[in-house]
Design a protein around this motif. Structure first.
Motif, mmCIF file in Angstrom:
data_model
loop_
_atom_site.group_PDB
_atom_site.id
_atom_site.type_symbol
_atom_site.label_atom_id
_atom_site.label_comp_id
_atom_site.label_asym_id
_atom_site.label_seq_id
_atom_site.Cartn_x
_atom_site.Cartn_y
_atom_site.Cartn_z
ATOM 1 N N ASN A 22 -16.515 125.712 70.316
ATOM 2 C CA ASN A 22 -17.350 125.501 71.501
ATOM 3 C C ASN A 22 -16.611 125.761 72.817
ATOM 4 N N ARG A 23 -15.295 126.014 72.764
ATOM 5 C CA ARG A 23 -14.526 126.268 73.985
ATOM 6 C C ARG A 23 -13.911 127.660 74.028
ATOM 7 N N MET A 24 -14.023 128.428 72.954
ATOM 8 C CA MET A 24 -13.347 129.721 72.868
ATOM 9 C C MET A 24 -13.862 130.716 73.910
ATOM 10 N N LYS A 25 -15.173 130.821 74.076
ATOM 11 C CA LYS A 25 -15.724 131.772 75.051
ATOM 12 C C LYS A 25 -15.246 131.447 76.460
ATOM 13 N N THR A 26 -15.308 130.179 76.805
ATOM 14 C CA THR A 26 -14.897 129.762 78.140
ATOM 15 C C THR A 26 -13.417 130.033 78.357
ATOM 16 N N SER A 27 -12.609 129.756 77.354
ATOM 17 C CA SER A 27 -11.169 130.005 77.461
ATOM 18 C C SER A 27 -10.884 131.484 77.647
ATOM 19 N N MET A 28 -11.583 132.330 76.908
ATOM 20 C CA MET A 28 -11.365 133.772 77.013
ATOM 21 C C MET A 28 -11.813 134.301 78.378
ATOM 22 N N VAL A 29 -12.925 133.805 78.883
ATOM 23 C CA VAL A 29 -13.382 134.210 80.216
ATOM 24 C C VAL A 29 -12.361 133.789 81.257
ATOM 25 N N VAL A 59 -15.492 133.310 89.234
ATOM 26 C CA VAL A 59 -15.783 133.228 87.800
ATOM 27 C C VAL A 59 -14.739 132.356 87.103
ATOM 28 N N GLN A 60 -13.490 132.504 87.505
ATOM 29 C CA GLN A 60 -12.413 131.692 86.929
ATOM 30 C C GLN A 60 -12.657 130.211 87.199
ATOM 31 N N TRP A 61 -13.056 129.879 88.394
ATOM 32 C CA TRP A 61 -13.323 128.484 88.748
ATOM 33 C C TRP A 61 -14.503 127.944 87.948
ATOM 34 N N LEU A 62 -15.570 128.736 87.823
ATOM 35 C CA LEU A 62 -16.733 128.302 87.049
ATOM 36 C C LEU A 62 -16.385 128.104 85.580
ATOM 37 N N ALA A 63 -15.551 128.981 85.032
ATOM 38 C CA ALA A 63 -15.117 128.827 83.638
ATOM 39 C C ALA A 63 -14.295 127.547 83.472
ATOM 40 N N LEU A 64 -13.466 127.248 84.446
ATOM 41 C CA LEU A 64 -12.671 126.021 84.383
ATOM 42 C C LEU A 64 -13.561 124.784 84.443
ATOM 43 N N VAL A 65 -14.554 124.806 85.312
ATOM 44 C CA VAL A 65 -15.485 123.676 85.406
ATOM 45 C C VAL A 65 -16.228 123.498 84.083
ATOM 46 N N TRP A 66 -16.690 124.609 83.495
ATOM 47 C CA TRP A 66 -17.413 124.543 82.225
ATOM 48 C C TRP A 66 -16.508 124.013 81.119
ATOM 49 N N TYR A 67 -15.239 124.417 81.123
ATOM 50 C CA TYR A 67 -14.266 123.943 80.135
ATOM 51 C C TYR A 67 -14.056 122.440 80.282
ATOM 52 N N VAL A 68 -13.899 121.979 81.500
ATOM 53 C CA VAL A 68 -13.696 120.549 81.736
ATOM 54 C C VAL A 68 -14.936 119.764 81.315
ATOM 55 N N LEU A 69 -16.124 120.316 81.573
ATOM 56 C CA LEU A 69 -17.359 119.634 81.166
ATOM 57 C C LEU A 69 -17.468 119.494 79.652
ATOM 58 N N SER A 70 -16.775 120.337 78.906
ATOM 59 C CA SER A 70 -16.836 120.233 77.445
ATOM 60 C C SER A 70 -16.145 118.972 76.933
ATOM 61 N N PHE A 71 -15.314 118.352 77.755
ATOM 62 C CA PHE A 71 -14.650 117.116 77.360
ATOM 63 C C PHE A 71 -15.445 115.878 77.760
ATOM 64 N N TYR A 74 -21.917 114.761 76.959
ATOM 65 C CA TYR A 74 -23.123 115.342 77.549
ATOM 66 C C TYR A 74 -22.814 116.158 78.809
ATOM 67 N N GLY A 75 -21.592 116.632 78.947
ATOM 68 C CA GLY A 75 -21.194 117.392 80.131
ATOM 69 C C GLY A 75 -21.907 118.719 80.241
ATOM 70 N N HIS A 76 -22.022 119.447 79.130
ATOM 71 C CA HIS A 76 -22.722 120.733 79.166
ATOM 72 C C HIS A 76 -24.210 120.541 79.447
ATOM 73 N N THR A 77 -24.780 119.476 78.920
ATOM 74 C CA THR A 77 -26.189 119.182 79.189
ATOM 75 C C THR A 77 -26.386 118.919 80.680
ATOM 76 N N LEU A 78 -25.497 118.139 81.245
ATOM 77 C CA LEU A 78 -25.554 117.857 82.682
ATOM 78 C C LEU A 78 -25.363 119.135 83.490
ATOM 79 N N GLY A 79 -24.420 119.972 83.084
ATOM 80 C CA GLY A 79 -24.187 121.238 83.767
ATOM 81 C C GLY A 79 -25.390 122.151 83.731
ATOM 82 N N ARG A 80 -26.062 122.210 82.597
ATOM 83 C CA ARG A 80 -27.268 123.034 82.490
ATOM 84 C C ARG A 80 -28.385 122.500 83.385
#
Length: 84
Positions: A22-29, A59-71, A74-80
């Motif tokens: 669930n974090r691989m795409k964000t890490s690669m971006v 884009v780098q900042w947004l990927a970092l925020v999305w990565y942090v929300l994965s921890f 319900y972080g991704h739900t909130l982000g969406r």
């Protein structure tokens, strides 16, 4: 990103978390845009260089925020919800 959170779970565990499904795409971006940003910064000047650098940083900042929300539970739900 990874080095900043090494103190929380240790380097080995953090590297495993970077490769989690669930974090691989964000890490690669994140890492791809980091490399592209550095390549643009250290290349010879060209038209649109500043726009490319700023876009990569955004884009780098947004990927970092999305990565942090994965921890966060319900972080991704909130982000969406915020994005809607």
């Amino acid at each position: 990103m990874a080095a900043a959170s090494f103190f929380l779970s240790g380097p080995q565990a953090q590297c495993r978390k970077l490769r989690a499904k669930n974090r691989m795409k964000t890490s690669m971006v994140y890492f791809s845009t980091m490399i592209l940003t550095l390549a643009a910064v250290f290349s010879r000047p060209f038209f649109g260089r500043a726009i490319l650098i700023m876009s990569c940083v955004a884009v780098q900042w947004l990927a970092l925020v999305w990565y942090v929300l994965s921890f966060v539970p319900y972080g991704h739900t909130l982000g969406r919800r915020v994005l809607r």
